[in-house]
Design a protein around this motif. Structure first.
Motif, mmCIF file in Angstrom:
data_model
loop_
_atom_site.group_PDB
_atom_site.id
_atom_site.type_symbol
_atom_site.label_atom_id
_atom_site.label_comp_id
_atom_site.label_asym_id
_atom_site.label_seq_id
_atom_site.Cartn_x
_atom_site.Cartn_y
_atom_site.Cartn_z
ATOM 1 N N CYS A 124 25.911 11.262 5.451
ATOM 2 C CA CYS A 124 25.213 10.904 4.212
ATOM 3 C C CYS A 124 23.723 11.192 4.300
ATOM 4 C CB CYS A 124 25.477 9.456 3.814
ATOM 5 S SG CYS A 124 24.634 8.219 4.805
ATOM 6 N N GLY A 125 23.187 11.287 5.522
ATOM 7 C CA GLY A 125 21.759 11.552 5.647
ATOM 8 C C GLY A 125 20.920 10.384 5.178
ATOM 9 N N CYS A 126 21.537 9.203 5.164
ATOM 10 C CA CYS A 126 20.870 8.005 4.655
ATOM 11 C C CYS A 126 19.643 7.663 5.495
ATOM 12 C CB CYS A 126 21.836 6.832 4.646
ATOM 13 S SG CYS A 126 23.347 7.151 3.721
ATOM 14 N N PHE A 127 19.789 7.803 6.809
ATOM 15 C CA PHE A 127 18.680 7.478 7.708
ATOM 16 C C PHE A 127 18.302 8.726 8.493
ATOM 17 C CE2 PHE A 127 21.003 3.655 6.810
ATOM 18 C CZ PHE A 127 20.012 2.731 6.541
ATOM 19 N N GLY A 128 17.949 9.776 7.761
ATOM 20 C CA GLY A 128 17.648 11.036 8.415
ATOM 21 C C GLY A 128 18.941 11.747 8.773
ATOM 22 N N GLY A 129 18.802 12.878 9.415
ATOM 23 C CA GLY A 129 20.002 13.652 9.746
ATOM 24 C C GLY A 129 20.612 14.210 8.481
ATOM 25 N N GLY A 130 21.923 14.119 8.379
ATOM 26 C CA GLY A 130 22.576 14.671 7.198
ATOM 27 C C GLY A 130 23.096 16.058 7.478
ATOM 28 N N GLY A 131 23.735 16.631 6.480
ATOM 29 C CA GLY A 131 24.319 17.945 6.648
ATOM 30 C C GLY A 131 25.750 17.834 7.109
ATOM 31 N N PRO A 132 26.372 18.994 7.358
ATOM 32 C CA PRO A 132 27.797 18.994 7.684
ATOM 33 C C PRO A 132 28.100 18.358 9.036
ATOM 34 C CG PRO A 132 26.882 21.228 7.674
ATOM 35 C CD PRO A 132 25.785 20.328 7.286
ATOM 36 N N VAL A 133 29.222 17.710 9.129
ATOM 37 C CA VAL A 133 29.732 17.211 10.405
ATOM 38 C C VAL A 133 31.179 17.687 10.519
ATOM 39 C CG1 VAL A 133 28.278 15.154 10.427
ATOM 40 C CG2 VAL A 133 30.544 15.043 9.404
ATOM 41 N N ALA A 134 31.734 17.539 11.702
ATOM 42 C CA ALA A 134 33.119 17.942 11.898
ATOM 43 C C ALA A 134 34.019 17.035 11.074
ATOM 44 C CB ALA A 134 33.488 17.853 13.365
ATOM 45 N N GLU A 135 35.128 17.607 10.616
ATOM 46 C CA GLU A 135 36.088 16.797 9.903
ATOM 47 C C GLU A 135 36.588 15.705 10.836
ATOM 48 O OE1 GLU A 135 39.130 19.122 7.299
ATOM 49 O OE2 GLU A 135 37.167 20.077 7.367
ATOM 50 N N GLY A 136 36.815 14.507 10.319
ATOM 51 C CA GLY A 136 37.231 13.418 11.194
ATOM 52 C C GLY A 136 36.033 12.661 11.754
ATOM 53 N N GLU A 137 34.828 13.219 11.525
ATOM 54 C CA GLU A 137 33.634 12.501 11.960
ATOM 55 C C GLU A 137 32.873 11.938 10.775
ATOM 56 O OE1 GLU A 137 30.957 14.476 14.688
ATOM 57 O OE2 GLU A 137 32.644 14.965 15.996
ATOM 58 N N THR A 138 33.482 12.006 9.600
ATOM 59 C CA THR A 138 32.813 11.446 8.436
ATOM 60 C C THR A 138 32.951 9.939 8.468
ATOM 61 O OG1 THR A 138 34.837 11.736 7.187
ATOM 62 C CG2 THR A 138 33.201 13.471 6.991
ATOM 63 N N LYS A 139 31.944 9.257 7.854
ATOM 64 C CA LYS A 139 31.953 7.798 7.852
ATOM 65 C C LYS A 139 31.771 7.284 6.433
ATOM 66 C CE LYS A 139 29.804 7.444 12.434
ATOM 67 N NZ LYS A 139 29.078 8.724 12.563
ATOM 68 N N TYR A 140 32.447 7.942 5.494
ATOM 69 C CA TYR A 140 32.208 7.631 4.085
ATOM 70 C C TYR A 140 32.407 6.155 3.756
ATOM 71 C CZ TYR A 140 32.154 12.666 3.377
ATOM 72 O OH TYR A 140 31.846 13.996 3.440
ATOM 73 N N LEU A 141 33.516 5.579 4.244
ATOM 74 C CA LEU A 141 33.809 4.200 3.873
ATOM 75 C C LEU A 141 32.719 3.252 4.366
ATOM 76 C CD1 LEU A 141 35.817 2.432 2.399
ATOM 77 C CD2 LEU A 141 36.968 2.033 4.578
#
Lengths: 173, 247
Positions: A124-141
């Motif tokens: 989400c790039g909420c606290f810096g970072g952001g951009g694509p990540v590997a599938e399965g490494e998302t933390k949407y919830l």
């Protein structure tokens, strides 16, 4: 009880519901202001101190905004967050600031949910970072739940503004 | 109406008037405070956005230093006789941050090399291990290895310019071939090299080199004389300073 309570009633209750109760709510509101301000400032600062291209990239990864807006939002958002944090800490234009913060949180939630629904794999790039990540490494919830918590703080402050130790109060608002 | 009741109603009217005025005062004050807060937000955000808009890196349009392909697949860009300091660029054509670094500092890197201040070694590899990113990344890296080392930079820049968005399939072989043609790279050998992924083994070797030998953890990674200077490299000015200090 059949009486329904809208916001103004709750507010009136907060203001007139006895000295002890009002004091308690005022301090909780103050704490909520500090909490939301802390989060906003941290989120703004970590983004602000990053290279500009990465700020842009974090926004671009959502694939929502047109190219021309990615840059301004990328660099403007961190500053907006930090200014909102400042206003919340001192309690200046508290209710307006809380409303803006709440709208911002709602937009973040919508953005993350949209990325999730479209099957993107991004941070989400909420606290810096952001951009694509590997599938399965998302933390949407987790990201959404966290932002809902912050939205709740913003709603509380909106209802019970300005709370203790606020410039607004010194100004007689 | 008696005198007393007249006085009382006058007092009530005055009290009501005062209450009304007090409420109006409060409204004016609330509006003023809200306006102040909005103005503060607008000015702060406006200043940063404007400052950023005027800060695009000046494009480098001068001549490029000669480029040549090395045996390990890397491409050297350096003026004749320039052997130090060495600036290594580890990048993946599918990586948005690499594209970002190209935008922020790519011109500076070209200019430094053209002025003979640094020897640049481009080391493209395949960072991503999952499709569709992996496939995009693999095809682009393969095509970049198929293209000859001279005049390579323009194709390299084009690849970043055409970078597919996250989650999209891109860098199709047919596109890669047509982009290369814009820079005079064509012919049956090149087409077959692209279409059949003939440089796959070398892409793998360069990827192994990046991860295992160079210890690259993320892209882009910019290495100056063996030292990781990625943090400075985000700013063209800072990178130029670092190169200056290393020479």
């Amino acid at each position: 009880m059949t009486e329904t309570r809208g916001e103004p009633d709750v507010e009136a209750w907060a203001e007139s519901g006895g000295r002890e109760r009002a004091a308690w709510i005022g301090w909780v509101t103050f704490a909520a202001r500090l909490g939301l301000a802390g989060v906003l400032f941290w989120a703004g600062w970590t983004k602000f101190t990053e290279p500009v291209v990465l700020q842009r990239q974090a926004v671009d990864a959502y694939q929502i905004l047109p190219e021309a807006l990615v840059g301004p939002v990328g660099v403007g958002l961190p500053v907006l967050e930090m200014v909102l944090a400042l206003l919340l800490v001192v309690g200046f234009a508290t209710r307006l600031t809380a409303v803006i913060s709440g709208v911002l949180m709602a937009l973040f939630i919508a953005g993350i949910a949209s990325a999730w629904a479209r099957g993107l794999a991004i941070d989400c790039g909420c606290f810096g970072g952001g951009g694509p990540v590997a599938e399965g490494e998302t933390k949407y919830l987790q990201e959404i739940v966290r932002d809902v918590g912050f939205l709740a703080l913003a709603v509380w402050i909106t209802v019970f503004a300005p709370g203790r130790l606020a410039v607004d109060r010194k100004l007689g608002l | 109406m008696g005198k007393a009741s007249r006085e009382r109603s006058a007092r009530e009217r005055i009290a009501e008037q005062r209450k009304l005025e007090a409420r109006r005062d409060k409204q004016v004050k609330t509006l003023a405070v809200a306006g102040g807060a909005l103005a503060l937000i607008a000015v702060a955000v406006g200043v940063v956005v404007m400052a950023d808009a005027g800060k695009d890196e000046p494009a480098y349009t001068g001549p490029l230093a000669p480029t040549s392909r090395q045996d390990d697949g890397s491409v050297v860009m350096a003026k004749e006789g320039v052997t130090a300091p060495v600036l290594e660029v580890y990048e993946d054509f599918q990586c948005p941050a690499c594209k970002g670094l190209e935008e922020s500092s790519g011109n500076t890197i070209k200019q430094l090399a053209a002025e003979g201040k640094v020897k640049v070694v481009y080391r493209p590899f395949r960072l991503f291990g999952q499709d569709p990113l992996k496939g995009n990344s693999e095809r682009a890296a393969n095509a970049a290895l198929c293209a000859p080392g001279d005049n390579w930079i323009k194709f390299h820049d084009r690849l970043f310019a055409e970078q597919p968005k996250e989650g999209k399939v891109g860098f199709e072989n047919a596109d890669l071939i047509s982009w290369a043609a814009d820079y005079g790279v064509s012919g049956a050998a090149f087409e077959s090299c692209v279409n059949n992924g003939e440089k796959g083994a070398q892409v793998q070797a360069m990827t192994d080199h990046a991860f295992n030998t160079a210890g690259v953890q993320s892209t882009p990674t910019i290495v100056l004389n063996g030292k990781n200077v990625t943090d400075q490299a985000w700013s063209g000015d800072d990178l130029a300073k670092a190169v200056q200090e290393a020479s």
